[in-house]
Motif scaffolding. Structure first.
Motif, PDB file in Angstrom:
ATOM      1  N   PRO A 166       0.816  -1.232   0.000  1.00 40.30           N
ATOM      2  CA  PRO A 166       0.000   0.000   0.000  1.00 40.30           C
ATOM      3  C   PRO A 166       0.845   1.274   0.000  1.00 40.30           C
ATOM      4  CG  PRO A 166      -0.847  -1.584   1.592  1.00 40.30           C
ATOM      5  CD  PRO A 166       0.480  -2.095   1.142  1.00 40.30           C
ATOM      6  N   LEU A 167       1.930   1.294   0.793  1.00 41.18           N
ATOM      7  CA  LEU A 167       2.776   2.485   0.823  1.00 41.18           C
ATOM      8  C   LEU A 167       3.485   2.682  -0.508  1.00 41.18           C
ATOM      9  CD1 LEU A 167       4.361   2.252   4.400  1.00 41.18           C
ATOM     10  CD2 LEU A 167       2.549   3.780   3.601  1.00 41.18           C
ATOM     11  N   GLY A 168       3.887   1.561  -1.139  1.00 35.48           N
ATOM     12  CA  GLY A 168       4.514   1.668  -2.450  1.00 35.48           C
ATOM     13  C   GLY A 168       3.555   2.235  -3.481  1.00 35.48           C
TER      14      GLY A 168
ATOM     15  N   GLY B 293       1.806   6.914  -6.664  1.00 37.15           N
ATOM     16  CA  GLY B 293       0.760   7.866  -7.023  1.00 37.15           C
ATOM     17  C   GLY B 293       1.150   9.299  -6.730  1.00 37.15           C
ATOM     18  N   LEU B 294       1.852   9.542  -5.616  1.00 34.83           N
ATOM     19  CA  LEU B 294       2.206  10.901  -5.217  1.00 34.83           C
ATOM     20  C   LEU B 294       3.512  11.384  -5.840  1.00 34.83           C
ATOM     21  CD1 LEU B 294       1.316  10.788  -1.403  1.00 34.83           C
ATOM     22  CD2 LEU B 294      -0.021  11.799  -3.260  1.00 34.83           C
TER      23      LEU B 294
ATOM     24  N   THR C  66      10.140   6.733  -6.494  1.00 37.87           N
ATOM     25  CA  THR C  66       9.864   5.582  -5.631  1.00 37.87           C
ATOM     26  C   THR C  66      10.958   4.532  -5.749  1.00 37.87           C
ATOM     27  OG1 THR C  66       7.493   5.963  -5.904  1.00 37.87           O
ATOM     28  CG2 THR C  66       8.162   3.817  -5.067  1.00 37.87           C
ATOM     29  N   VAL C  67      11.414   4.259  -6.969  1.00 40.63           N
ATOM     30  CA  VAL C  67      12.494   3.280  -7.164  1.00 40.63           C
ATOM     31  C   VAL C  67      13.793   3.794  -6.546  1.00 40.63           C
ATOM     32  CG1 VAL C  67      13.946   2.175  -8.908  1.00 40.63           C
ATOM     33  CG2 VAL C  67      11.464   2.230  -9.202  1.00 40.63           C
TER      34      VAL C  67
ATOM     35  N   ALA D 151      17.696   3.562  -2.008  1.00 37.02           N
ATOM     36  CA  ALA D 151      18.285   4.162  -0.813  1.00 37.02           C
ATOM     37  C   ALA D 151      18.077   3.286   0.412  1.00 37.02           C
ATOM     38  CB  ALA D 151      17.684   5.553  -0.581  1.00 37.02           C
ATOM     39  N   SER D 152      16.954   2.544   0.443  1.00 40.14           N
ATOM     40  CA  SER D 152      16.703   1.675   1.591  1.00 40.14           C
ATOM     41  C   SER D 152      17.754   0.576   1.701  1.00 40.14           C
ATOM     42  CB  SER D 152      15.300   1.066   1.493  1.00 40.14           C
ATOM     43  OG  SER D 152      15.241   0.096   0.453  1.00 40.14           O
ATOM     44  N   TYR D 153      18.264   0.098   0.557  1.00 41.19           N
ATOM     45  CA  TYR D 153      19.320  -0.907   0.591  1.00 41.19           C
ATOM     46  C   TYR D 153      20.617  -0.315   1.154  1.00 41.19           C
ATOM     47  CZ  TYR D 153      16.433  -4.087  -2.147  1.00 41.19           C
ATOM     48  OH  TYR D 153      15.427  -4.921  -2.569  1.00 41.19           O
TER      49      TYR D 153
END
Length: 319
Positions: free
Chosen positions: A63-65, A70-71, A77-78, A83-85
């Motif tokens: 859902p957050l993805g 959308g935003l 987003t990618v 960055a999370s990695y």
């Protein structure tokens, strides 16, 4: 590639392959590292906590993805995902200290024979062999039916995307509760019984998906099926992961788990393609029914109590 206007499907495919290979290596190395960091009597607690962190990500991630896409759009987003990695790598560096050097006389590099050695060890171990065959088949059947459910619910049955997402996100609460209580359940009923019972129960839910039809009740049906499946998985996974680590010698953990992950990924890919073709030849509902019937047969691959006891006695005598 996107910024320079040359992004193609080939770029995405290459990145996906690299990420998949890195994920296999990371899982194998992290399990070996966990075994070196945690005392054997605390492995179940540690695996239960790792399982506990998996379910919020599974529940909130999609859902957050979707909201982020959308935003902010898919590119940002990618980039945030990448960055999370990096943050994960920084977290690993923050552990500090030095681990013991690998017990090898050859250069540390990836070799095909390491995977072969991992497969040989798994298949020569009677309990791990049974768990290996059971696990890759169960995971393959679960993942192979996910696209079929999406086709039926979003296409044929006309559910909105948010309804589809909610149907699969809400039952993850069962995984949260189950993973936190796995240790207490094992203490009360014993590891062998818990492993066999939860491994059997998780096979009994998927057959219910053939009953889905238009209407609100189908959401309750899907939630109930997934809640039962995920609750059983939430207890079974940490117990299974702990037993697997205990049975693998320190010098075989990475090779065996790498072979395990490769087998699992290949099985999921092959079965997803096979079930897509099966649904095209018949219908998604028939394909779901066949998968559900095969799931009911998977407990036959679980190790029996006598086999587990004999193997544990053998391992104790070797130690």
């Amino acid at each position: 590639a996107y910024l320079f206007g040359v992004l193609t499907f080939l770029h995405l495919l290459i990145v996906s392959i690299i990420v998949g290979a890195a994920a296999i290596t990371f899982r194998a190395a992290s399990a070996a590292y966990l075994k070196s960091l945690v005392r054997s009597e605390d492995l179940l607690i540690a695996n239960g906590r790792f399982e506990f962190t998996t379910w919020p990500a599974t529940m909130l991630g999609p859902p957050l993805g979707g909201l982020a896409i959308g935003l902010l759009g898919p590119v940002i987003t990618v980039v945030a995902d990448a960055a999370s990695y990096l943050l994960s790598a920084l977290g690993l560096l923050a552990i500090g200290g030095r681990e013991a050097p690998a017990a090898t006389t050859t250069a540390p590099r990836l070799r095909g024979r390491d995977l072969l050695d991992g497969w040989r060890y798994i298949l020569s171990h009677p309990v791990l062999r049974a768990l290996f065959l059971n696990t890759i088949l169960v995971n393959g059947l679960i993942m192979a039916t996910a696209p079929l459910l999406a086709v039926m619910m979003l296409g044929q049955l006309g559910f909105a995307p948010w309804e589809y997402g909610l149907a699969f996100a809400a039952p993850c609460i069962g995984g949260l509760v189950a993973s936190r209580t796995a240790q207490h359940i094992v203490v009360r009923f014993g590891r062998q019984r818990v492993l066999f019972v939860t491994g059997t129960l998780r096979a009994c839910w998927s057959i219910g998906l053939v009953l889905i039809s238009p209407g609100v009740l189908v959401l309750l049906l899907v939630r109930s099926v997934d809640l039962g499946l995920i609750t059983c998985v939430g207890v079974c996974n940490p117990v299974f992961a702990t037993y697997r680590l205990e049975q693998l010698p320190d010098d075989r953990v990475t090779r065996a788990l790498s072979a395990w992950q490769v087998s699992s990924r290949l099985t999921i890919a092959a079965m997803t393609a096979l079930w897509g073709a099966l649904a095209d030849l018949s219908s998604p509902r028939i394909a779901l029914g066949i998968a559900g019937l095969l799931m009911l047969a998977t407990p036959l691959l679980l190790p029996r109590r006598n086999t587990v006891i004999q193997q544990e006695l053998l391992s104790s005598s070797n130690s």
